[in-house]
Scaffold this motif. Structure first.
Motif, PDB file in Angstrom:
ATOM      1  N   LEU A 127       0.827  -1.196   0.000  1.00 55.04           N
ATOM      2  CA  LEU A 127       0.000   0.000   0.000  1.00 55.04           C
ATOM      3  C   LEU A 127       0.864   1.250   0.000  1.00 55.04           C
ATOM      4  CD1 LEU A 127      -2.854   1.122   0.163  1.00 55.04           C
ATOM      5  CD2 LEU A 127      -2.650   1.072   2.632  1.00 55.04           C
ATOM      6  N   ASN A 128       0.588   2.113  -0.924  1.00 51.61           N
ATOM      7  CA  ASN A 128       1.264   3.397  -0.990  1.00 51.61           C
ATOM      8  C   ASN A 128       0.174   4.458  -1.002  1.00 51.61           C
ATOM      9  OD1 ASN A 128       2.577   5.775  -1.627  1.00 51.61           O
ATOM     10  ND2 ASN A 128       3.879   4.841  -3.189  1.00 51.61           N
ATOM     11  N   TRP A 129       0.054   5.177   0.101  1.00 50.64           N
ATOM     12  CA  TRP A 129      -1.006   6.160   0.245  1.00 50.64           C
ATOM     13  C   TRP A 129      -0.903   7.288  -0.770  1.00 50.64           C
ATOM     14  CZ3 TRP A 129      -5.306   6.671   3.299  1.00 50.64           C
ATOM     15  CH2 TRP A 129      -5.500   5.674   4.235  1.00 50.64           C
ATOM     16  N   PHE A 130       0.219   7.441  -1.415  1.00 46.81           N
ATOM     17  CA  PHE A 130       0.428   8.617  -2.252  1.00 46.81           C
ATOM     18  C   PHE A 130       0.467   8.302  -3.741  1.00 46.81           C
ATOM     19  CE2 PHE A 130       2.240   9.256   1.937  1.00 46.81           C
ATOM     20  CZ  PHE A 130       1.466  10.324   2.351  1.00 46.81           C
ATOM     21  N   SER A 131       0.245   7.072  -4.109  1.00 44.91           N
ATOM     22  CA  SER A 131       0.169   6.751  -5.531  1.00 44.91           C
ATOM     23  C   SER A 131      -0.991   5.795  -5.752  1.00 44.91           C
ATOM     24  CB  SER A 131       1.476   6.125  -6.018  1.00 44.91           C
ATOM     25  OG  SER A 131       1.650   4.862  -5.439  1.00 44.91           O
ATOM     26  N   SER A 132      -1.275   5.499  -6.966  1.00 53.19           N
ATOM     27  CA  SER A 132      -2.367   4.595  -7.334  1.00 53.19           C
ATOM     28  C   SER A 132      -3.700   5.051  -6.766  1.00 53.19           C
ATOM     29  CB  SER A 132      -2.073   3.163  -6.873  1.00 53.19           C
ATOM     30  OG  SER A 132      -0.886   2.710  -7.414  1.00 53.19           O
ATOM     31  N   GLU A 133      -3.867   6.338  -6.554  1.00 54.06           N
ATOM     32  CA  GLU A 133      -5.139   6.806  -6.035  1.00 54.06           C
ATOM     33  C   GLU A 133      -6.076   7.131  -7.187  1.00 54.06           C
ATOM     34  OE1 GLU A 133      -3.737  10.111  -3.784  1.00 54.06           O
ATOM     35  OE2 GLU A 133      -3.970  11.514  -5.434  1.00 54.06           O
ATOM     36  N   HIS A 134      -7.332   6.932  -6.944  1.00 55.41           N
ATOM     37  CA  HIS A 134      -8.370   7.212  -7.932  1.00 55.41           C
ATOM     38  C   HIS A 134      -9.281   8.262  -7.339  1.00 55.41           C
ATOM     39  CE1 HIS A 134      -7.240   3.594 -10.191  1.00 55.41           C
ATOM     40  NE2 HIS A 134      -7.024   3.073  -8.996  1.00 55.41           N
ATOM     41  N   ARG A 135      -9.254   9.456  -7.894  1.00 53.22           N
ATOM     42  CA  ARG A 135     -10.151  10.496  -7.385  1.00 53.22           C
ATOM     43  C   ARG A 135     -11.587  10.074  -7.623  1.00 53.22           C
ATOM     44  NH1 ARG A 135      -7.706  15.371 -10.139  1.00 53.22           N
ATOM     45  NH2 ARG A 135      -5.575  15.096  -9.487  1.00 53.22           N
ATOM     46  N   VAL A 136     -12.409  10.335  -6.633  1.00 54.34           N
ATOM     47  CA  VAL A 136     -13.802   9.906  -6.697  1.00 54.34           C
ATOM     48  C   VAL A 136     -14.698  11.107  -6.473  1.00 54.34           C
ATOM     49  CG1 VAL A 136     -15.526   8.335  -5.786  1.00 54.34           C
ATOM     50  CG2 VAL A 136     -13.126   7.675  -5.730  1.00 54.34           C
ATOM     51  N   SER A 137     -15.282  11.580  -7.552  1.00 56.31           N
ATOM     52  CA  SER A 137     -16.237  12.681  -7.439  1.00 56.31           C
ATOM     53  C   SER A 137     -17.628  12.088  -7.215  1.00 56.31           C
ATOM     54  CB  SER A 137     -16.232  13.510  -8.728  1.00 56.31           C
ATOM     55  OG  SER A 137     -16.713  12.719  -9.807  1.00 56.31           O
ATOM     56  N   TYR A 138     -18.542  12.935  -6.781  1.00 57.33           N
ATOM     57  CA  TYR A 138     -19.928  12.494  -6.637  1.00 57.33           C
ATOM     58  C   TYR A 138     -20.454  12.039  -7.993  1.00 57.33           C
ATOM     59  CZ  TYR A 138     -24.938  12.512  -6.385  1.00 57.33           C
ATOM     60  OH  TYR A 138     -26.248  12.127  -6.497  1.00 57.33           O
ATOM     61  N   ARG A 139     -20.128  12.766  -9.038  1.00 54.23           N
ATOM     62  CA  ARG A 139     -20.589  12.419 -10.389  1.00 54.23           C
ATOM     63  C   ARG A 139     -20.114  11.014 -10.774  1.00 54.23           C
ATOM     64  NH1 ARG A 139     -19.581  16.434 -15.174  1.00 54.23           N
ATOM     65  NH2 ARG A 139     -21.810  16.701 -15.215  1.00 54.23           N
ATOM     66  N   LYS A 140     -18.867  10.699 -10.442  1.00 50.35           N
ATOM     67  CA  LYS A 140     -18.316   9.383 -10.759  1.00 50.35           C
ATOM     68  C   LYS A 140     -19.076   8.282 -10.011  1.00 50.35           C
ATOM     69  CE  LYS A 140     -13.666   8.339 -11.764  1.00 50.35           C
ATOM     70  NZ  LYS A 140     -12.259   8.419 -11.386  1.00 50.35           N
ATOM     71  N   LEU A 141     -19.366   8.520  -8.734  1.00 51.68           N
ATOM     72  CA  LEU A 141     -20.108   7.532  -7.956  1.00 51.68           C
ATOM     73  C   LEU A 141     -21.550   7.398  -8.442  1.00 51.68           C
ATOM     74  CD1 LEU A 141     -18.944   8.008  -4.268  1.00 51.68           C
ATOM     75  CD2 LEU A 141     -18.812   5.933  -5.625  1.00 51.68           C
ATOM     76  N   ALA A 142     -22.173   8.504  -8.790  1.00 55.70           N
ATOM     77  CA  ALA A 142     -23.546   8.462  -9.298  1.00 55.70           C
ATOM     78  C   ALA A 142     -23.592   7.715 -10.630  1.00 55.70           C
ATOM     79  CB  ALA A 142     -24.103   9.873  -9.445  1.00 55.70           C
ATOM     80  N   THR A 143     -22.607   7.937 -11.479  1.00 52.06           N
ATOM     81  CA  THR A 143     -22.527   7.211 -12.748  1.00 52.06           C
ATOM     82  C   THR A 143     -22.361   5.721 -12.501  1.00 52.06           C
ATOM     83  OG1 THR A 143     -21.615   9.126 -13.897  1.00 52.06           O
ATOM     84  CG2 THR A 143     -21.214   6.974 -14.907  1.00 52.06           C
ATOM     85  N   TYR A 144     -21.497   5.381 -11.552  1.00 54.64           N
ATOM     86  CA  TYR A 144     -21.313   3.970 -11.211  1.00 54.64           C
ATOM     87  C   TYR A 144     -22.619   3.361 -10.690  1.00 54.64           C
ATOM     88  CZ  TYR A 144     -19.928  -0.252  -8.819  1.00 54.64           C
ATOM     89  OH  TYR A 144     -19.859  -1.547  -8.391  1.00 54.64           O
ATOM     90  N   ALA A 145     -23.343   4.088  -9.865  1.00 53.65           N
ATOM     91  CA  ALA A 145     -24.631   3.600  -9.355  1.00 53.65           C
ATOM     92  C   ALA A 145     -25.600   3.364 -10.519  1.00 53.65           C
ATOM     93  CB  ALA A 145     -25.219   4.584  -8.352  1.00 53.65           C
ATOM     94  N   ASN A 146     -25.681   4.301 -11.456  1.00 51.01           N
ATOM     95  CA  ASN A 146     -26.552   4.136 -12.619  1.00 51.01           C
ATOM     96  C   ASN A 146     -26.099   2.965 -13.490  1.00 51.01           C
ATOM     97  OD1 ASN A 146     -28.175   6.301 -11.890  1.00 51.01           O
ATOM     98  ND2 ASN A 146     -26.972   7.767 -13.060  1.00 51.01           N
ATOM     99  N   ASP A 147     -24.792   2.805 -13.652  1.00 47.60           N
ATOM    100  CA  ASP A 147     -24.259   1.688 -14.435  1.00 47.60           C
ATOM    101  C   ASP A 147     -24.612   0.348 -13.790  1.00 47.60           C
ATOM    102  OD1 ASP A 147     -23.150   3.486 -16.219  1.00 47.60           O
ATOM    103  OD2 ASP A 147     -21.096   3.237 -15.488  1.00 47.60           O
ATOM    104  N   THR A 148     -24.612   0.314 -12.469  1.00 48.59           N
ATOM    105  CA  THR A 148     -24.943  -0.916 -11.749  1.00 48.59           C
ATOM    106  C   THR A 148     -26.412  -1.267 -11.925  1.00 48.59           C
ATOM    107  OG1 THR A 148     -23.190  -0.437 -10.161  1.00 48.59           O
ATOM    108  CG2 THR A 148     -24.807  -2.061  -9.502  1.00 48.59           C
ATOM    109  N   VAL A 149     -27.274  -0.268 -11.891  1.00 47.11           N
ATOM    110  CA  VAL A 149     -28.701  -0.503 -12.138  1.00 47.11           C
ATOM    111  C   VAL A 149     -28.900  -1.029 -13.559  1.00 47.11           C
ATOM    112  CG1 VAL A 149     -30.943   0.650 -12.426  1.00 47.11           C
ATOM    113  CG2 VAL A 149     -29.509   1.168 -10.428  1.00 47.11           C
ATOM    114  N   ALA A 150     -28.237  -0.403 -14.523  1.00 54.87           N
ATOM    115  CA  ALA A 150     -28.348  -0.845 -15.918  1.00 54.87           C
ATOM    116  C   ALA A 150     -27.798  -2.259 -16.093  1.00 54.87           C
ATOM    117  CB  ALA A 150     -27.618   0.134 -16.836  1.00 54.87           C
ATOM    118  N   LEU A 151     -26.722  -2.581 -15.384  1.00 50.16           N
ATOM    119  CA  LEU A 151     -26.147  -3.930 -15.440  1.00 50.16           C
ATOM    120  C   LEU A 151     -27.155  -4.963 -14.957  1.00 50.16           C
ATOM    121  CD1 LEU A 151     -23.888  -6.112 -15.547  1.00 50.16           C
ATOM    122  CD2 LEU A 151     -23.286  -5.390 -13.227  1.00 50.16           C
ATOM    123  N   GLU A 152     -27.784  -4.696 -13.819  1.00 48.38           N
ATOM    124  CA  GLU A 152     -28.743  -5.649 -13.275  1.00 48.38           C
ATOM    125  C   GLU A 152     -29.894  -5.863 -14.257  1.00 48.38           C
ATOM    126  OE1 GLU A 152     -32.219  -7.072 -11.008  1.00 48.38           O
ATOM    127  OE2 GLU A 152     -32.007  -5.020 -11.682  1.00 48.38           O
TER     128      GLU A 152
END
Length: 184
Positions: A127-152
């Motif tokens: 684990l390296n706290w300062f690399s390999s990070e993925h910024r997570v905006s609300y928009r990104k999470l909302a898109t993922y939630a919508n993608d999950t609904v569409a997947l199901e």
């Protein structure tokens, strides 16, 4: 034993980001239904009951193994090309989204040096706290939630197609009448 109330300067608490937490919860609640749909597809492909398919599905924690198993069964045992394509496409989408799901669920939520919310994957080695990070905006999470609904929904549609194709294959074919011979 760590003292309560001490926070890392980088550690993020999703309770401080209620919109992010709600979007993530929405996605994860639907993810369980996507997994159920995958196990039902597995049941159909193996011609077993749902309870047995669920045991097979959850016998491994590896999403890759589950996806590979179900995809290979579909490729081998679904003779109708259009049905096979729908099923395989849905399975592939599950595989793609499972990586994002695992990052959000198993990753460590933190703040970047600039104060933005991010998640660090924990399966990438040390684990390296300062690399390999993925910024997570609300928009990104909302898109993922919508993608999950569409997947199901996509998985359930593929399951319905698979069941209809199976029913058509298992229906007894009408017997052909032999032409009667005149004068016999």
């Amino acid at each position: 034993m760590a003292k309560r109330g001490i926070k890392s300067a980088f550690r993020a608490d999703l309770t401080e980001h209620p919109n992010h937490a709600i979007a993530l919860a929405a996605a994860l609640s639907v993810w369980a239904y996507a997994e159920e749909a995958m196990s039902l597809i597995l049941a159909e492909l193996l011609d077993i009951d749902a309870a047995r398919a669920e045991i097979v599905f959850y016998a491994s924690n590896s999403a890759r193994l589950r996806v590979d198993l179900i995809r290979n069964l579909a490729k081998a045992y679904v003779p109708e090309p259009e049905v096979r394509k729908k099923v395989v496409d849905a399975i592939n989408r599950f595989g793609t989204l499972s990586g994002t799901r695992n990052l959000y669920v198993h990753g460590l939520w933190k703040y970047t040096a600039s104060g933005r919310l991010a998640v660090v994957g924990t399966k990438q080695g040390p684990l390296n706290w300062f690399s390999s990070e993925h910024r997570v905006s609300y928009r990104k999470l909302a898109t993922y939630a919508n993608d999950t609904v569409a997947l199901e929904q996509q998985l359930m549609e593929a399951l319905a197609e698979l069941r209809n194709a199976s029913a058509r294959r298992s229906r007894p074919q009408p017997r052909r009448r032999r032409p009667s011979r005149a004068g016999t």
